[in-house]
Write a protein that holds these residues in place. Sequence first.
Motif, PDB file in Angstrom:
ATOM      1  N   LEU A 142      41.729  16.092  49.368  1.00  0.00           N
ATOM      2  CA  LEU A 142      42.215  17.425  49.020  1.00  0.00           C
ATOM      3  C   LEU A 142      41.724  18.503  49.984  1.00  0.00           C
ATOM      4  CD1 LEU A 142      41.745  17.316  45.150  1.00  0.00           C
ATOM      5  CD2 LEU A 142      43.837  16.969  46.453  1.00  0.00           C
ATOM      6  N   ALA A 143      40.887  18.157  50.941  1.00  0.00           N
ATOM      7  CA  ALA A 143      40.315  19.137  51.867  1.00  0.00           C
ATOM      8  C   ALA A 143      41.380  19.942  52.617  1.00  0.00           C
ATOM      9  CB  ALA A 143      39.357  18.455  52.830  1.00  0.00           C
ATOM     10  N   PRO A 144      42.435  19.315  53.138  1.00  0.00           N
ATOM     11  CA  PRO A 144      43.453  20.120  53.822  1.00  0.00           C
ATOM     12  C   PRO A 144      44.125  21.141  52.900  1.00  0.00           C
ATOM     13  CG  PRO A 144      43.711  17.816  54.400  1.00  0.00           C
ATOM     14  CD  PRO A 144      42.693  17.886  53.292  1.00  0.00           C
ATOM     15  N   VAL A 145      44.349  20.753  51.661  1.00  0.00           N
ATOM     16  CA  VAL A 145      44.967  21.661  50.699  1.00  0.00           C
ATOM     17  C   VAL A 145      44.038  22.838  50.423  1.00  0.00           C
ATOM     18  CG1 VAL A 145      45.828  21.890  48.336  1.00  0.00           C
ATOM     19  CG2 VAL A 145      46.335  19.823  49.665  1.00  0.00           C
ATOM     20  N   ARG A 146      42.765  22.566  50.220  1.00  0.00           N
ATOM     21  CA  ARG A 146      41.803  23.651  49.976  1.00  0.00           C
ATOM     22  C   ARG A 146      41.729  24.569  51.184  1.00  0.00           C
ATOM     23  NH1 ARG A 146      38.321  19.467  47.643  1.00  0.00           N
ATOM     24  NH2 ARG A 146      37.224  19.484  49.631  1.00  0.00           N
ATOM     25  N   GLY A 147      41.818  24.000  52.389  1.00  0.00           N
ATOM     26  CA  GLY A 147      41.788  24.817  53.603  1.00  0.00           C
ATOM     27  C   GLY A 147      42.989  25.746  53.695  1.00  0.00           C
ATOM     28  N   VAL A 148      44.168  25.230  53.378  1.00  0.00           N
ATOM     29  CA  VAL A 148      45.378  26.048  53.414  1.00  0.00           C
ATOM     30  C   VAL A 148      45.314  27.151  52.357  1.00  0.00           C
ATOM     31  CG1 VAL A 148      47.877  26.012  53.000  1.00  0.00           C
ATOM     32  CG2 VAL A 148      46.820  24.241  54.407  1.00  0.00           C
ATOM     33  N   VAL A 149      44.822  26.821  51.178  1.00  0.00           N
ATOM     34  CA  VAL A 149      44.687  27.818  50.115  1.00  0.00           C
ATOM     35  C   VAL A 149      43.704  28.906  50.543  1.00  0.00           C
ATOM     36  CG1 VAL A 149      43.858  28.192  47.752  1.00  0.00           C
ATOM     37  CG2 VAL A 149      45.366  26.268  48.262  1.00  0.00           C
ATOM     38  N   TRP A 150      42.603  28.527  51.166  1.00  0.00           N
ATOM     39  CA  TRP A 150      41.613  29.509  51.616  1.00  0.00           C
ATOM     40  C   TRP A 150      42.224  30.441  52.665  1.00  0.00           C
ATOM     41  CZ3 TRP A 150      39.336  30.631  56.332  1.00  0.00           C
ATOM     42  CH2 TRP A 150      38.267  31.523  56.281  1.00  0.00           C
ATOM     43  N   VAL A 151      42.956  29.868  53.630  1.00  0.00           N
ATOM     44  CA  VAL A 151      43.590  30.689  54.670  1.00  0.00           C
ATOM     45  C   VAL A 151      44.597  31.650  54.046  1.00  0.00           C
ATOM     46  CG1 VAL A 151      45.148  30.616  56.665  1.00  0.00           C
ATOM     47  CG2 VAL A 151      43.204  29.053  56.540  1.00  0.00           C
ATOM     48  N   ALA A 152      45.387  31.169  53.100  1.00  0.00           N
ATOM     49  CA  ALA A 152      46.366  32.030  52.426  1.00  0.00           C
ATOM     50  C   ALA A 152      45.670  33.161  51.675  1.00  0.00           C
ATOM     51  CB  ALA A 152      47.226  31.204  51.473  1.00  0.00           C
ATOM     52  N   ASP A 153      44.565  32.860  51.006  1.00  0.00           N
ATOM     53  CA  ASP A 153      43.803  33.899  50.299  1.00  0.00           C
ATOM     54  C   ASP A 153      43.264  34.938  51.271  1.00  0.00           C
ATOM     55  OD1 ASP A 153      44.246  32.780  47.819  1.00  0.00           O
ATOM     56  OD2 ASP A 153      42.305  31.748  47.736  1.00  0.00           O
ATOM     57  N   GLN A 154      42.744  34.494  52.411  1.00  0.00           N
ATOM     58  CA  GLN A 154      42.210  35.422  53.413  1.00  0.00           C
ATOM     59  C   GLN A 154      43.312  36.312  53.978  1.00  0.00           C
ATOM     60  OE1 GLN A 154      38.880  35.816  53.923  1.00  0.00           O
ATOM     61  NE2 GLN A 154      38.859  34.398  52.214  1.00  0.00           N
ATOM     62  N   MET A 155      44.481  35.746  54.207  1.00  0.00           N
ATOM     63  CA  MET A 155      45.602  36.536  54.715  1.00  0.00           C
ATOM     64  C   MET A 155      46.061  37.565  53.688  1.00  0.00           C
ATOM     65  SD  MET A 155      47.763  33.600  56.725  1.00  0.00           S
ATOM     66  CE  MET A 155      49.141  34.670  57.056  1.00  0.00           C
ATOM     67  N   ALA A 156      46.086  37.180  52.424  1.00  0.00           N
ATOM     68  CA  ALA A 156      46.474  38.121  51.376  1.00  0.00           C
ATOM     69  C   ALA A 156      45.463  39.262  51.261  1.00  0.00           C
ATOM     70  CB  ALA A 156      46.598  37.391  50.036  1.00  0.00           C
ATOM     71  N   LEU A 157      44.173  38.945  51.355  1.00  0.00           N
ATOM     72  CA  LEU A 157      43.150  39.993  51.311  1.00  0.00           C
ATOM     73  C   LEU A 157      43.271  40.950  52.488  1.00  0.00           C
ATOM     74  CD1 LEU A 157      40.018  37.947  50.173  1.00  0.00           C
ATOM     75  CD2 LEU A 157      41.225  39.705  48.870  1.00  0.00           C
ATOM     76  N   ALA A 158      43.511  40.415  53.674  1.00  0.00           N
ATOM     77  CA  ALA A 158      43.651  41.254  54.864  1.00  0.00           C
ATOM     78  C   ALA A 158      44.886  42.149  54.757  1.00  0.00           C
ATOM     79  CB  ALA A 158      43.728  40.389  56.114  1.00  0.00           C
ATOM     80  N   ALA A 159      45.979  41.602  54.269  1.00  0.00           N
ATOM     81  CA  ALA A 159      47.201  42.397  54.103  1.00  0.00           C
ATOM     82  C   ALA A 159      46.995  43.504  53.078  1.00  0.00           C
ATOM     83  CB  ALA A 159      48.357  41.494  53.680  1.00  0.00           C
ATOM     84  N   ASP A 160      46.303  43.194  51.992  1.00  0.00           N
ATOM     85  CA  ASP A 160      46.035  44.194  50.964  1.00  0.00           C
ATOM     86  C   ASP A 160      45.145  45.301  51.505  1.00  0.00           C
ATOM     87  OD1 ASP A 160      46.355  45.038  48.192  1.00  0.00           O
ATOM     88  OD2 ASP A 160      44.187  44.667  48.046  1.00  0.00           O
ATOM     89  N   ARG A 161      44.107  44.923  52.276  1.00  0.00           N
ATOM     90  CA  ARG A 161      43.232  45.942  52.870  1.00  0.00           C
ATOM     91  C   ARG A 161      44.016  46.840  53.817  1.00  0.00           C
ATOM     92  NH1 ARG A 161      39.369  41.755  53.187  1.00  0.00           N
ATOM     93  NH2 ARG A 161      40.064  41.311  55.300  1.00  0.00           N
ATOM     94  N   GLU A 162      44.871  46.244  54.635  1.00  0.00           N
ATOM     95  CA  GLU A 162      45.642  47.038  55.593  1.00  0.00           C
ATOM     96  C   GLU A 162      46.651  47.932  54.885  1.00  0.00           C
ATOM     97  OE1 GLU A 162      48.749  46.406  59.232  1.00  0.00           O
ATOM     98  OE2 GLU A 162      47.111  44.977  59.020  1.00  0.00           O
ATOM     99  N   LEU A 163      47.258  47.419  53.839  1.00  0.00           N
ATOM    100  CA  LEU A 163      48.261  48.190  53.107  1.00  0.00           C
ATOM    101  C   LEU A 163      47.656  49.419  52.457  1.00  0.00           C
ATOM    102  CD1 LEU A 163      51.194  48.383  52.070  1.00  0.00           C
ATOM    103  CD2 LEU A 163      50.467  47.041  50.104  1.00  0.00           C
ATOM    104  N   HIS A 164      46.424  49.315  51.993  1.00  0.00           N
ATOM    105  CA  HIS A 164      45.799  50.412  51.258  1.00  0.00           C
ATOM    106  C   HIS A 164      44.716  51.144  52.051  1.00  0.00           C
ATOM    107  CE1 HIS A 164      47.612  47.870  48.100  1.00  0.00           C
ATOM    108  NE2 HIS A 164      47.979  49.039  47.658  1.00  0.00           N
ATOM    109  N   ASP A 165      44.615  50.883  53.348  1.00  0.00           N
ATOM    110  CA  ASP A 165      43.643  51.565  54.199  1.00  0.00           C
ATOM    111  C   ASP A 165      44.142  52.988  54.468  1.00  0.00           C
ATOM    112  OD1 ASP A 165      41.748  52.389  55.999  1.00  0.00           O
ATOM    113  OD2 ASP A 165      42.324  50.983  57.581  1.00  0.00           O
ATOM    114  N   PRO A 166      43.358  54.014  54.103  1.00  0.00           N
ATOM    115  CA  PRO A 166      43.806  55.395  54.295  1.00  0.00           C
ATOM    116  C   PRO A 166      44.156  55.730  55.747  1.00  0.00           C
ATOM    117  CG  PRO A 166      41.895  55.353  52.863  1.00  0.00           C
ATOM    118  CD  PRO A 166      42.082  53.962  53.395  1.00  0.00           C
ATOM    119  N   ALA A 167      43.440  55.194  56.707  1.00  0.00           N
ATOM    120  CA  ALA A 167      43.737  55.483  58.115  1.00  0.00           C
ATOM    121  C   ALA A 167      45.110  54.927  58.500  1.00  0.00           C
ATOM    122  CB  ALA A 167      42.656  54.897  59.008  1.00  0.00           C
ATOM    123  N   VAL A 168      45.434  53.741  58.023  1.00  0.00           N
ATOM    124  CA  VAL A 168      46.733  53.136  58.318  1.00  0.00           C
ATOM    125  C   VAL A 168      47.850  53.944  57.655  1.00  0.00           C
ATOM    126  CG1 VAL A 168      48.167  51.084  57.968  1.00  0.00           C
ATOM    127  CG2 VAL A 168      45.779  50.836  58.636  1.00  0.00           C
TER     128      VAL A 168
END
Length: 80
Positions: free
Chosen positions: A12-38
Amino acid sequence: MGLLSGILTLPLAPVRGVVWVADQMALAADRELHDPAVIRSRLAALNQEYEEGHLSTEAFEREEDRLLDLLHGRRSVVCQ
């Protein structure tokens, strides 16, 4: 995690890796979307487009309202 459970869940390691990457991308997108400077830079670009005549008044006001709602922390804004 013990040795036995580590060996048993190894396939299951590859699946957990893909899920982790997807979570990190979602967090980064959320931060960028709500960053006052952006949001402020998007407002500035929006104003410039309007002043150059690339946007109608209605489209400008609609997008400006959406960006101002984001800037003021009203997260219930729906992206169009």
